[in-house]
Design a protein around this motif. Structure first.
Motif, mmCIF file in Angstrom:
data_model
loop_
_atom_site.group_PDB
_atom_site.id
_atom_site.type_symbol
_atom_site.label_atom_id
_atom_site.label_comp_id
_atom_site.label_asym_id
_atom_site.label_seq_id
_atom_site.Cartn_x
_atom_site.Cartn_y
_atom_site.Cartn_z
ATOM 1 N N ALA A 23 0.838 -1.202 0.000
ATOM 2 C CA ALA A 23 0.000 0.000 0.000
ATOM 3 C C ALA A 23 0.870 1.249 0.000
ATOM 4 C CB ALA A 23 -0.923 0.002 1.214
ATOM 5 N N SER A 24 0.264 2.365 -0.382
ATOM 6 C CA SER A 24 0.999 3.630 -0.433
ATOM 7 C C SER A 24 1.338 4.103 0.978
ATOM 8 C CB SER A 24 0.153 4.691 -1.135
ATOM 9 O OG SER A 24 -0.986 5.006 -0.343
ATOM 10 N N PRO A 25 2.359 4.947 1.113
ATOM 11 C CA PRO A 25 2.718 5.464 2.437
ATOM 12 C C PRO A 25 1.557 6.164 3.146
ATOM 13 C CG PRO A 25 4.466 5.922 0.871
ATOM 14 C CD PRO A 25 3.328 5.363 0.079
ATOM 15 N N LYS A 26 0.690 6.824 2.390
ATOM 16 C CA LYS A 26 -0.459 7.513 2.996
ATOM 17 C C LYS A 26 -1.397 6.517 3.669
ATOM 18 C CE LYS A 26 -3.959 11.007 1.930
ATOM 19 N NZ LYS A 26 -4.551 11.861 0.859
ATOM 20 N N THR A 27 -1.658 5.402 3.010
ATOM 21 C CA THR A 27 -2.531 4.381 3.586
ATOM 22 C C THR A 27 -1.844 3.675 4.751
ATOM 23 O OG1 THR A 27 -3.558 4.040 1.420
ATOM 24 C CG2 THR A 27 -3.902 2.338 3.076
ATOM 25 N N GLN A 28 -0.546 3.417 4.611
ATOM 26 C CA GLN A 28 0.208 2.826 5.717
ATOM 27 C C GLN A 28 0.136 3.715 6.953
ATOM 28 O OE1 GLN A 28 4.206 2.183 4.379
ATOM 29 N NE2 GLN A 28 3.665 0.548 2.945
ATOM 30 N N SER A 29 0.260 5.023 6.762
ATOM 31 C CA SER A 29 0.227 5.964 7.881
ATOM 32 C C SER A 29 -1.121 5.942 8.584
ATOM 33 C CB SER A 29 0.531 7.381 7.392
ATOM 34 O OG SER A 29 1.833 7.460 6.855
ATOM 35 N N ALA A 30 -2.195 5.801 7.798
ATOM 36 C CA ALA A 30 -3.528 5.743 8.398
ATOM 37 C C ALA A 30 -3.640 4.539 9.329
ATOM 38 C CB ALA A 30 -4.599 5.672 7.311
ATOM 39 N N LEU A 31 -3.112 3.408 8.891
ATOM 40 C CA LEU A 31 -3.152 2.202 9.722
ATOM 41 C C LEU A 31 -2.282 2.359 10.959
ATOM 42 C CD1 LEU A 31 -3.933 -0.831 10.114
ATOM 43 C CD2 LEU A 31 -1.817 -1.372 8.900
ATOM 44 N N LEU A 32 -1.074 2.870 10.770
ATOM 45 C CA LEU A 32 -0.139 2.993 11.877
ATOM 46 C C LEU A 32 -0.639 3.995 12.925
ATOM 47 C CD1 LEU A 32 3.079 2.972 9.702
ATOM 48 C CD2 LEU A 32 2.412 1.205 11.329
ATOM 49 N N GLU A 33 -1.392 5.007 12.476
ATOM 50 C CA GLU A 33 -1.960 5.968 13.426
ATOM 51 C C GLU A 33 -2.990 5.295 14.330
ATOM 52 O OE1 GLU A 33 -4.431 10.222 13.446
ATOM 53 O OE2 GLU A 33 -3.978 9.210 11.556
ATOM 54 N N VAL A 34 -3.832 4.453 13.733
ATOM 55 C CA VAL A 34 -4.830 3.733 14.523
ATOM 56 C C VAL A 34 -4.149 2.767 15.486
ATOM 57 C CG1 VAL A 34 -6.883 2.284 14.429
ATOM 58 C CG2 VAL A 34 -6.421 3.881 12.580
ATOM 59 N N MET A 35 -3.075 2.133 15.037
ATOM 60 C CA MET A 35 -2.339 1.215 15.892
ATOM 61 C C MET A 35 -1.826 1.907 17.134
ATOM 62 S SD MET A 35 -0.205 -0.798 12.940
ATOM 63 C CE MET A 35 1.083 -1.243 14.108
ATOM 64 N N GLU A 36 -1.365 3.126 16.987
ATOM 65 C CA GLU A 36 -0.778 3.861 18.104
ATOM 66 C C GLU A 36 -1.844 4.415 19.049
ATOM 67 O OE1 GLU A 36 2.341 5.528 20.399
ATOM 68 O OE2 GLU A 36 2.314 4.017 18.820
ATOM 69 N N GLU A 37 -2.934 4.941 18.492
ATOM 70 C CA GLU A 37 -3.912 5.654 19.303
ATOM 71 C C GLU A 37 -5.176 4.857 19.590
ATOM 72 O OE1 GLU A 37 -4.723 9.427 17.544
ATOM 73 O OE2 GLU A 37 -2.615 9.986 17.356
#
Length: 322
Positions: free
Chosen positions: A118-132
């Motif tokens: 997936a694109s970095p933008k989509t990866q970031s969306a997932l990683l943000e949910v993982m953290e918060e």
């Protein structure tokens, strides 16, 4: 709260039941199963990196089937959008209001298959949910619920058309491990039952989501002596000044170390952490958090070798701190 021996015995019994259940679907990989369950009960996320066909998705599905909760699978592709993961707000003409439609991230266990596609933008969306553990859509925050675990997989080969996860984001995964190929006996067992397309379909849940939360809360109370804390701190310091390392262990990595060690210890029936717990968990906790220098890579030195060197140079404690 001090963990009693009876509580530790209950934890170990439940933990072993979960291991046995997952082992029915993922044959011959008991140690990796224990690591994955330790990651779940430490309220962390797991990154599985291995070659195709080694059972990464099977392990994730088996974990999902073991917990009586919801689970979802997201196949990451280059055209996947962040809203495909988190959800989207849609206008309802009947009620004349905007309604939030939850994405697949709202589940107890989420399998993010081939996350590096997936694109970095989509990866970031997932990683943000993982953290918060929260999703913000159109200014409104939505809780994903508890327990919540992301199991991401990625393929170390076929890198064409993939987007490598940033090193700083990799730190958000509590552990990184791999299954590897099964041994001869396990392979024969799999081949003998070749008619079964998906072993996870036969699995029954053995614990509820509330039990997972209770076990995680109990693991948090496991005793960690100051000598162990000093040991982990010295490992982190050594990693930062190691000649072959350009990025050492962060404070978040140290906290991950302690959280995993607590869960692993009580999973073995103990109410306290010992140095061997730290040594055993060093590879899965550290190998995605340390970056070796270009010179070391050129010399053929990998992260696993560096971790072994660091553990050899930092002496474990031999007695408790009074």
């Amino acid at each position: 709260m001090t963990v009693t021996h009876d509580q530790a015995a209950w934890f170990t019994k439940t933990f072993e039941a979960m291991v046995s259940n997952v082992d029915k679907a993922v044959l011959g990989k008991e140690h990796v199963i224990r690591l994955a369950l330790t990651c779940m009960l430490s309220e962390g996320h797991l990154l599985l990196e291995d070659f195709p066909g080694t059972g990464k998705t099977q392990l994730a599905r088996a974990l999902s089937s073991t917990v009586h909760g919801t689970n979802s699978r997201i196949q990451f592709t280059p055209d996947l959008l962040p809203s495909d993961v988190t959800g989207v707000t849609i206008y309802d003409p009947n009620s004349k209001t905007f309604e939030f439609h939850k994405g697949p991230i709202f589940a107890t266990i989420v399998l993010a298959d081939e996350i590096n596609r997936a694109s970095p933008k989509t990866q970031s969306a997932l990683l943000e949910v993982m953290e918060e553990a929260k999703v913000t859509v159109d200014g409104t925050r939505h809780e994903v619920g508890e327990p919540f675990m992301v199991i991401a997989t990625q393929n170390p080969i076929e890198q064409a058309g993939t987007y490598r996860l940033p090193e700083a984001q990799l730190d958000r995964f509590l552990m990184k491990t791999s299954l590897g190929y099964p041994d001869h006996d396990a392979t024969v067992r799999v081949l003998r039952d070749a008619k079964t397309r998906d072993r996870t379909k036969a699995l029954e849940p053995v614990v509820t989501s509330q039990v997972i939360l209770d076990m995680a809360e109990l693991a948090d109370e496991v005793h960690v002596d100051d000598a162990i804390l000093d040991y982990v701190s010295r490992i982190a310091e050594e990693s930062r000044r190691h000649v072959s390392v350009r990025l050492g262990l962060s404070v978040r990595g140290c906290l991950a170390f302690i959280r995993c060690a607590k869960t692993w210890a009580i999973g073995q029936g103990r109410t306290h952490v010992i140095p061997d717990d730290i040594k055993l968990l060093a590879q899965p906790v550290l190998n995605h958090r340390l970056l070796v220098t270009a010179e070391a890579q050129f010399a053929g030195i990998d992260v696993d070798q560096v971790i072994t060197q660091i553990l050899g140079e930092v002496a474990p404690p031999t007695e408790r701190v009074a």
